[in-house]
Write a protein that holds these residues in place. Structure first.
Motif, PDB file in Angstrom:
ATOM      1  N   GLU A  87       0.939  -1.392  -0.048  1.00  0.00           N
ATOM      2  CA  GLU A  87      -0.075  -0.131  -0.013  1.00  0.00           C
ATOM      3  C   GLU A  87       0.693   1.333   0.259  1.00  0.00           C
ATOM      4  N   ASP A  88       2.153   1.120   0.593  1.00  0.00           N
ATOM      5  CA  ASP A  88       3.119   2.418   0.637  1.00  0.00           C
ATOM      6  C   ASP A  88       3.641   2.483  -0.586  1.00  0.00           C
ATOM      7  N   GLY A 108       1.087   3.759  -2.978  1.00  0.00           N
ATOM      8  CA  GLY A 108       0.805   5.108  -2.576  1.00  0.00           C
ATOM      9  C   GLY A 108       1.969   5.925  -3.274  1.00  0.00           C
ATOM     10  N   TYR A 111       1.680   5.988   3.627  1.00  0.00           N
ATOM     11  CA  TYR A 111       0.041   6.255   2.969  1.00  0.00           C
ATOM     12  C   TYR A 111      -0.649   5.551   3.599  1.00  0.00           C
ATOM     13  N   GLN A 112      -0.587   4.501   4.504  1.00  0.00           N
ATOM     14  CA  GLN A 112      -1.830   3.736   5.078  1.00  0.00           C
ATOM     15  C   GLN A 112      -1.179   3.288   6.357  1.00  0.00           C
ATOM     16  N   ASN A 113      -2.116   3.060   7.267  1.00  0.00           N
ATOM     17  CA  ASN A 113      -1.914   2.611   8.680  1.00  0.00           C
ATOM     18  C   ASN A 113      -0.714   3.140   9.473  1.00  0.00           C
ATOM     19  N   ARG A 114      -0.988   4.620   9.605  1.00  0.00           N
ATOM     20  CA  ARG A 114       0.066   5.391  10.005  1.00  0.00           C
ATOM     21  C   ARG A 114       0.755   4.949  11.308  1.00  0.00           C
TER      22      ARG A 114
END
Length: 203
Positions: free
Chosen positions: A136-137, A140, A158-161
């Motif tokens: 996802e990163d 992203g 970009y997700q799941n910070r």
């Protein structure tokens, strides 16, 4: 990195390969991360192979440019398992890595990385996959041209910070412990085995 560790690093011999492995690859040495790039003097290549021979880690030279070289340090089983993931396989196929062995994929990656570094042609975004970054990163980063990230640590997130921040903290603890162990004269393999136990960086 804490101020205390920073002061220790300032007094370490940065030319020693053990020091560079501690600074650049501690999360991989600890088994927390699949792989990492190591940038060192070309003369140190043989010593790196010797140090890693007694570990579960492998290495592949991505670039040799004059007196410097960039090496991918990786856990072969972990990397193979990650590259076998359906989403990862689909992404890599789109990038031209279809029906290839790991060695063949690393060879192609090396060619593309060298072309980018020497001729400044397009950056091989698949490098993020070989470094074990979450898909996802990687996606992203591509979709946003490296902008609009939630946070920046060992990669752009970009997700799941929150989950990534917690993981980065573990990476940092592993690095600090590896620096402490090496700076105190512990043998490299002993330090790696202690780090892999997980007890130190969990504290």
């Amino acid at each position: 990195m804490s101020q205390e560790i920073f002061e220790i690093v300032k007094n370490m011999d940065l030319e020693l390969i053990e020091t560079q492995l501690a600074l650049q690859c501690a999360p991989v040495l600890a088994g927390l991360k699949i792989s990492n790039l190591l940038n060192v003097n070309s003369k140190q290549g043989a010593l790196i192979q010797k140090l890693l021979a007694a570990t579960e880690l492998s290495c592949y030279v991505l670039l040799k440019n004059g007196h410097r070289m960039t090496i991918l340090i990786y856990h072969k089983k972990m990397l193979k398992a990650y590259l076998a993931d359906k989403r990862v396989r689909s992404f890599l196929a789109e990038q031209g890595y279809e029906e290839m062995s790991l060695e063949e994929m690393l060879h192609l990656l090396s060619q593309r990385y060298q072309s980018h570094m020497e001729k400044r042609v397009g950056f091989p975004h698949e490098l993020g996959v070989f470094l074990g970054y979450p898909m996802e990163d990687v996606e992203g980063f591509i979709e946003n041209n490296g902008e609009n990230f939630l946070c920046l640590g060992y990669w752009k997130v970009y997700q799941n910070r929150q989950a990534k921040l917690e993981l980065f903290q573990k990476f940092e603890r592993a690095k600090e412990w590896m620096i402490l162990l090496v700076s105190n004269g512990m043998e490299f393999l002993e330090a790696v085995n202690l780090l892999k136990s997980g007890q130190l960086y969990q504290m």
